[in-house]
Scaffold this active site. Sequence first.
Site, PDB file in Angstrom:
ATOM      1  CE1 TYR A   5       4.845   1.029  -3.597  1.00 21.26           C
ATOM      2  CE2 TYR A   5       4.798   1.657  -6.128  1.00 21.26           C
ATOM      3  CZ  TYR A   5       3.922   1.090  -4.917  1.00 21.26           C
ATOM      4  OH  TYR A   5       2.460   1.270  -5.629  1.00 21.26           O
TER       5      TYR A   5
ATOM      6  NE  ARG B  48       2.161   4.885  -0.515  1.00 23.78           N
ATOM      7  CZ  ARG B  48       2.272   3.570  -0.696  1.00 23.78           C
ATOM      8  NH1 ARG B  48       2.307   2.943  -2.547  1.00 23.78           N
ATOM      9  NH2 ARG B  48       1.278   3.123   0.154  1.00 23.78           N
TER      10      ARG B  48
ATOM     11  CB  VAL C 212       2.369  -2.363   2.069  1.00 24.53           C
ATOM     12  CG1 VAL C 212       1.508  -2.637   0.972  1.00 24.53           C
ATOM     13  CG2 VAL C 212       2.434  -0.122   1.821  1.00 24.53           C
TER      14      VAL C 212
ATOM     15  CG  HIS D 152      -3.137  -5.106  -0.230  1.00 27.00           C
ATOM     16  ND1 HIS D 152      -4.055  -4.016  -0.223  1.00 27.00           N
ATOM     17  CD2 HIS D 152      -4.046  -5.804  -0.796  1.00 27.00           C
ATOM     18  CE1 HIS D 152      -4.880  -4.298  -0.649  1.00 27.00           C
ATOM     19  NE2 HIS D 152      -5.188  -5.756  -1.208  1.00 27.00           N
TER      20      HIS D 152
ATOM     21  CB  THR E 221     -10.342  -0.701   5.378  1.00 27.76           C
ATOM     22  OG1 THR E 221     -10.565  -0.718   2.866  1.00 27.76           O
ATOM     23  CG2 THR E 221     -11.508  -1.769   5.445  1.00 27.76           C
ATOM     24  CB  SER E 222     -12.492   3.436   0.903  1.00 29.35           C
ATOM     25  OG  SER E 222     -11.922   2.036   0.412  1.00 29.35           O
TER      26      SER E 222
END
Length: 250
Positions: free
Chosen positions: A70, A73, A106, A122, A191-192
Amino acid sequence: MTDVVIPDDLAAAMRGARRVVALTGAGVSAESGVPTFRDAQTGLWARYDPAQLATPEAFRADPELVWRWYLWRRDLTRTAEPNPGHVALARLQDLVDELVLVTQNVDGLHARAGSRGVLELHGNIMRTVCFRCGIEDGRELNLDGGVPRCGACDGMLRPDVVWFGEPLPMDALTRAAEAARVADLFLSIGTSSLVYPAAGLPYEALTAGVPVVEINPAPTALSARATWALRGPSGSVLPRLVAVLASEPT
Ligand code: OAD
């Protein structure tokens, strides 16, 4: 640039829309250099195992490993800049009576582009909370002394994101679902459409008779049901779509 053309009936629907909901996913930040999750070559889940990095069990088993991922990221997010897709959505907020912007991302890039009141389903990777008591911790964080601890209860600190198996923030989800049902137009962008409950929002809209526009370079689980599917990167398609409202050449 993309050669995507905005169909006349979609342009008319845009001009007549007072209330718009936009749901975004990782694809909207791809052009800012933030990796998506499921793209075959570049997606995070092609290189990393979500079960080892994005579940409460993984965090309990190896909190340092999870934190290292994280923090990497976070660095990517910090250096990323909003792209023309984020900017177009911020602009759209000023051109319609109400835009409810719902994101699975996020990275906070919508707010940095100027969007207001973003519903972050999220969480936000830049925030830190206590894994035990939930209190937010605003300190600058590193792993020099091991896993960082809560100043209030000494529990382990964690990034304020939703992991697999965890509930979404109920208030944001409820507001998003309500907005989807009463909107004039619903946009599903980058988005998938695979991860629920967020992926259920366009179906809430469709069931209530709200037309759905999908913006994505690739087909998704939603495509067959979308009222319009615009095949192209959001950084090019969204500015065109918003230009329709501003009566500018697309
Ligand atoms: P995915 O990685 O599943 O999907 C990204 C989508 O973006 C794909 O459909 C791509 O085709 C599309 N895409 C790629 N480049 C694009 C571009 N330039 N413009 C527009 N679209 C583009 O990401 P999400 O759908 O956001 O959850 O994933 C949903 C959730 O799954 C994430 O929030 C995350 C992940 O596991 C958690 O971590 C809880």
